[in-house]
Each structure stands twice: as C-alpha cells, then as structure tokens.
Design a protein around this motif. Sequence first.
Motif, short mmCIF file in Angstrom:
data_model
loop_
_atom_site.label_atom_id
_atom_site.label_comp_id
_atom_site.label_asym_id
_atom_site.label_seq_id
_atom_site.Cartn_x
_atom_site.Cartn_y
_atom_site.Cartn_z
N THR A 69 34.26 11.20 33.64
CA THR A 69 33.31 10.55 34.53
C THR A 69 33.00 11.46 35.72
N ASP A 70 32.09 11.00 36.58
CA ASP A 70 31.70 11.73 37.79
C ASP A 70 31.23 13.15 37.47
N PHE A 71 30.28 13.25 36.57
CA PHE A 71 29.75 14.57 36.20
C PHE A 71 28.92 15.16 37.33
N GLU A 72 29.14 16.42 37.61
CA GLU A 72 28.36 17.13 38.62
C GLU A 72 27.99 18.51 38.09
N GLU A 73 26.71 18.83 38.15
CA GLU A 73 26.26 20.14 37.69
C GLU A 73 26.32 21.16 38.82
N PHE A 74 26.79 22.36 38.51
CA PHE A 74 26.77 23.44 39.49
C PHE A 74 25.31 23.74 39.83
N PRO A 75 25.03 24.11 41.09
CA PRO A 75 23.62 24.34 41.47
C PRO A 75 22.99 25.54 40.78
N ASP A 76 23.77 26.58 40.51
CA ASP A 76 23.21 27.78 39.88
C ASP A 76 23.32 27.69 38.36
N LYS A 77 22.20 28.00 37.69
CA LYS A 77 22.19 28.02 36.24
C LYS A 77 22.22 29.45 35.72
N LYS A 78 22.75 29.63 34.52
CA LYS A 78 22.82 30.94 33.89
C LYS A 78 22.11 30.90 32.55
N SER A 79 21.58 32.05 32.16
CA SER A 79 20.93 32.16 30.85
C SER A 79 21.97 32.07 29.75
N VAL A 80 21.60 31.43 28.65
CA VAL A 80 22.51 31.32 27.51
C VAL A 80 22.00 32.22 26.38
N ILE A 81 22.90 32.62 25.52
CA ILE A 81 22.51 33.43 24.37
C ILE A 81 21.78 32.54 23.37
N THR A 82 21.01 33.16 22.50
CA THR A 82 20.24 32.40 21.51
C THR A 82 21.13 32.01 20.33
N PRO A 83 20.73 30.99 19.55
CA PRO A 83 21.49 30.66 18.34
C PRO A 83 21.62 31.84 17.39
N LEU A 84 20.58 32.68 17.32
CA LEU A 84 20.63 33.86 16.45
C LEU A 84 21.74 34.81 16.90
N GLN A 85 21.84 35.04 18.21
CA GLN A 85 22.89 35.93 18.72
C GLN A 85 24.27 35.34 18.45
N GLU A 91 16.96 29.68 27.41
CA GLU A 91 17.09 28.62 28.39
C GLU A 91 18.28 28.89 29.32
N SER A 92 18.34 28.14 30.39
CA SER A 92 19.43 28.27 31.35
C SER A 92 20.19 26.95 31.42
N GLN A 93 21.49 27.06 31.61
CA GLN A 93 22.35 25.89 31.69
C GLN A 93 23.33 26.08 32.84
N PRO A 94 23.84 24.96 33.40
CA PRO A 94 24.83 25.06 34.47
C PRO A 94 26.25 24.88 33.95
N TYR A 95 27.23 25.29 34.73
CA TYR A 95 28.58 24.78 34.55
C TYR A 95 28.59 23.34 35.05
N ILE A 96 29.56 22.55 34.58
CA ILE A 96 29.64 21.14 34.95
C ILE A 96 31.07 20.79 35.37
N ASN A 97 31.18 20.01 36.42
CA ASN A 97 32.45 19.42 36.85
C ASN A 97 32.54 17.99 36.35
N ALA A 98 33.72 17.56 35.94
CA ALA A 98 33.94 16.15 35.58
C ALA A 98 35.41 15.83 35.74
N ILE A 99 35.73 14.54 35.90
CA ILE A 99 37.12 14.13 36.04
C ILE A 99 37.46 13.09 34.97
#
Length: 286
Positions: free
Chosen positions: A196-212, A79-87
């Motif tokens: 609060t004020d969570f914002e997801e970065f527009p670009d997502k990256k692949s994540v490693i698997t739980p096995l890895q 799966e892919s996930q984004p970085y997130i901004n929050a304050i």
Amino acid sequence: MEVPGLDSSQMMLGGFLLDWSKTKTIFIIVFLILDIFLLTLFINKYNENQYDFLGEAKLEDKLKLENIKYDLPPSKEPESQPYINAITKAFTEEEIKELKGQSVEVLDTTTITSALKDSSYVISDKFKPEELNDFLAKNVLHGDSYSFWEIDEDQQRILYYQTYNGKTLLKNINGELAIYYNEDRKIVSYTQTLMTDFEEFPDKKSVITPLQALETLYDKEKLPSDSTVGTPEMGYYTLVPEAERQVLSPAWHFTVKKEGETDHLFVNAFEGNIIEFNNTEKELLE
C-alpha cells in the motif's frame, strides 16, 4: 534615398550602418548551421531505426535457426518509468470483521490466513482465472488488486500477485494471494499479503525495449531451442524482498513454453540485467 558616402552594398537601418554583403553572409552561415543541425538529428534518428531493424533481423535469424518462436509488441519510442516506493499493509480488526464465513488469523498484522467455513466455489479441471472473479470480490480484501499468475496442480494452489497501474508486482511475497483447493477442487483456504501507499519517484528513466530484453535472454542462453516466447509484459520487482518498505523497479517479464512446461524470465528494464528469483531472494546476473 541615397546617403552620401555609402556604396551600393551599404544601407542605414534605424540609425545603424549595415553592410548588406556581410549580412547576407551571416544569414547564409546561420541557415547552413541550422541545416547541418537538422540533418544531424535526422541521421541519428535514421541510424537508431536502422540499428533496431538490423538488430531485430539479426536476432530473428538466430531464433529461427533454433526454432524459437516469439511475439513482440510493435516497435515504438522508448518509454520512461519511475522507481516506486510502497509499504506492506497492516490489516486492521475492522477490515478482518468484513470477512464473513471464514476463520481468519493475522500474522504480524501483515499476513491473512483464512479457512473457509462452507465454500461453494469449485474450480474446473481446465481452470480459467475468471472462475474466481466472484470469489475474489466477495471473500478477499481488495480482491480486485490482484492478477492471476499460475495454477500449481501439485500443490493445489492458485497464485495471484498484486498489480499497480496495471503492472504486476513480480513474484513479490508482500503482494501475494495464494488460494488453495482440495481433492474435489473446492476452494478451502487462502493466504494474503498486500502492498500500500505507493509513491512514484519524481525522476523517470528510459527503459530498454522488449527486443533488447529478448536479445539479452538469448545471449545469456536462457531461451531453449524449440520453445515459444510469449508477448513480454512490464511489471515491477523489488530490490529488497522482505523489507516492510520496498523500492520497486520496472522489469520485463517473459513466459517461455516448451513441451508443456512454462518458465518465467525477467530482465531489469533499466539496466538490462537478468533477474533470477530464488524463492524470496533475487540475484542480478552480469
């Protein structure tokens, strides 16, 4: 209709002269290239699945040899996930006025410290998180934003961390709820911070698997013999723990139990590095 000057391998189409034998050759080459491309995709996918299978089998043998039990979710597409901004949230006077039956102080507008004036909440000797659902709903601002983390009997403290989209902000001091109880196991006070004020970065990256991630922990000798590894969960950890505005990155969270003790282990889900939490500081290990 035959056209004078054309042999049997040639024909007219839309005013253009076609050589049928050459055309057949071109079609054959095109379909051959397509077949090779599809075969390459299939082989690559097969090799990826074989790598996962062999990697799991190899790791399974190692863990079995050291009597390390583990539980992984079923394999699926990465799966892919984004970085997130929050304050860090600054609590307002209006919000503080909502807290009834409490003596409340706010430190630097971001940390609530509350002493309950007449608490009726008593936890059992074998505490279960649902025992405090009513307390969270009636006495804590945004109490439903937190997820139970652990209970520390020595410090008489029950620790919660904030969640975002169902994922825990892992050991984040700016999204933390610490509830304290006395010798009679009555809830007497708590401290609270909130992001609060969570914002997801527009670009997502692949994540490693739980096995890895599990294999990384094993290779780095983080899994003791005769231990039990719980099902990993994905959460978010902060790159800069004490900053007002934080960048949050996805991480795999493992619980490892041995002889009644529970250890929490974390792996960066993008880079695959182990994350070490030391109080409020973090260090990435190679």
